[in-house]
Design an enzyme around this catalytic site. Structure first.
Site, short mmCIF file in Angstrom:
data_model
loop_
_atom_site.label_atom_id
_atom_site.label_comp_id
_atom_site.label_asym_id
_atom_site.label_seq_id
_atom_site.Cartn_x
_atom_site.Cartn_y
_atom_site.Cartn_z
N LEU A 80 0.86 -1.18 0.00
CA LEU A 80 0.00 0.00 0.00
C LEU A 80 0.90 1.23 0.00
O LEU A 80 2.07 1.15 0.39
CB LEU A 80 -0.88 0.02 1.25
CG LEU A 80 -1.87 -1.15 1.40
CD1 LEU A 80 -2.55 -1.09 2.76
CD2 LEU A 80 -2.89 -1.14 0.28
N HIS A 81 0.35 2.36 -0.43
CA HIS A 81 1.11 3.60 -0.33
C HIS A 81 1.39 3.87 1.15
O HIS A 81 0.56 3.60 2.00
CB HIS A 81 0.33 4.76 -0.95
CG HIS A 81 0.18 4.62 -2.43
ND1 HIS A 81 1.23 4.77 -3.32
CD2 HIS A 81 -0.91 4.32 -3.18
CE1 HIS A 81 0.80 4.58 -4.54
NE2 HIS A 81 -0.49 4.31 -4.49
N GLU A 82 2.55 4.39 1.43
CA GLU A 82 2.95 4.64 2.82
C GLU A 82 2.30 5.91 3.34
O GLU A 82 2.95 6.94 3.49
CB GLU A 82 4.48 4.68 2.92
CG GLU A 82 5.10 3.34 2.62
CD GLU A 82 6.58 3.31 2.87
OE1 GLU A 82 7.02 3.86 3.89
OE2 GLU A 82 7.29 2.72 2.03
#
Length: 110
Positions: free
Chosen positions: A10-12
């Site tokens: 997932l995007h951080e």
């Protein structure tokens, strides 16, 4: 029965990760139906940090190719997948267009 383990990042972004988790508390019924119709009998997703791990158990007739074709023809699945890309990012090893990457099993305790 076939078993698979797949990974995706997932995007951080803590807020995006929390939103992603919330969406998975109430997955659309059409998505659940598409998973079952493909021959998947159990599907679990685990999360640590921004990494996701998905475990799939499927019947003997299941194939990722068949599931991919069914998904491509399902408008609601395509809508869900578009929404999920807001949160997801492919692993560095992924080829163009790949999302979840299949892991190689290297050990099993029986």
């Amino acid at each position: 029965m076939q078993k698979y383990c797949l990974f995706l990042d997932l995007h951080e972004d803590r807020e995006l990760i929390e939103e992603y988790k919330l969406l998975h508390q109430d997955v659309w019924p059409e998505i659940i139906a598409s998973i079952k119709n493909a021959g998947i009998t159990n599907l679990d997703i685990y999360n640590v940090g921004n990494r996701l791990c998905m475990f799939i158990e499927a019947d003997a007739d299941f194939s990722f190719e068949k599931k991919g074709k069914m998904d491509a023809e399902n408008e609601k699945v395509q809508e869900w997948e578009s929404l999920m890309w807001k949160f997801q990012k492919a692993l560095p090893q992924a080829k163009e267009g790949e999302k979840w990457l299949l892991a190689d099993k290297i050990f099993e305790l029986k």
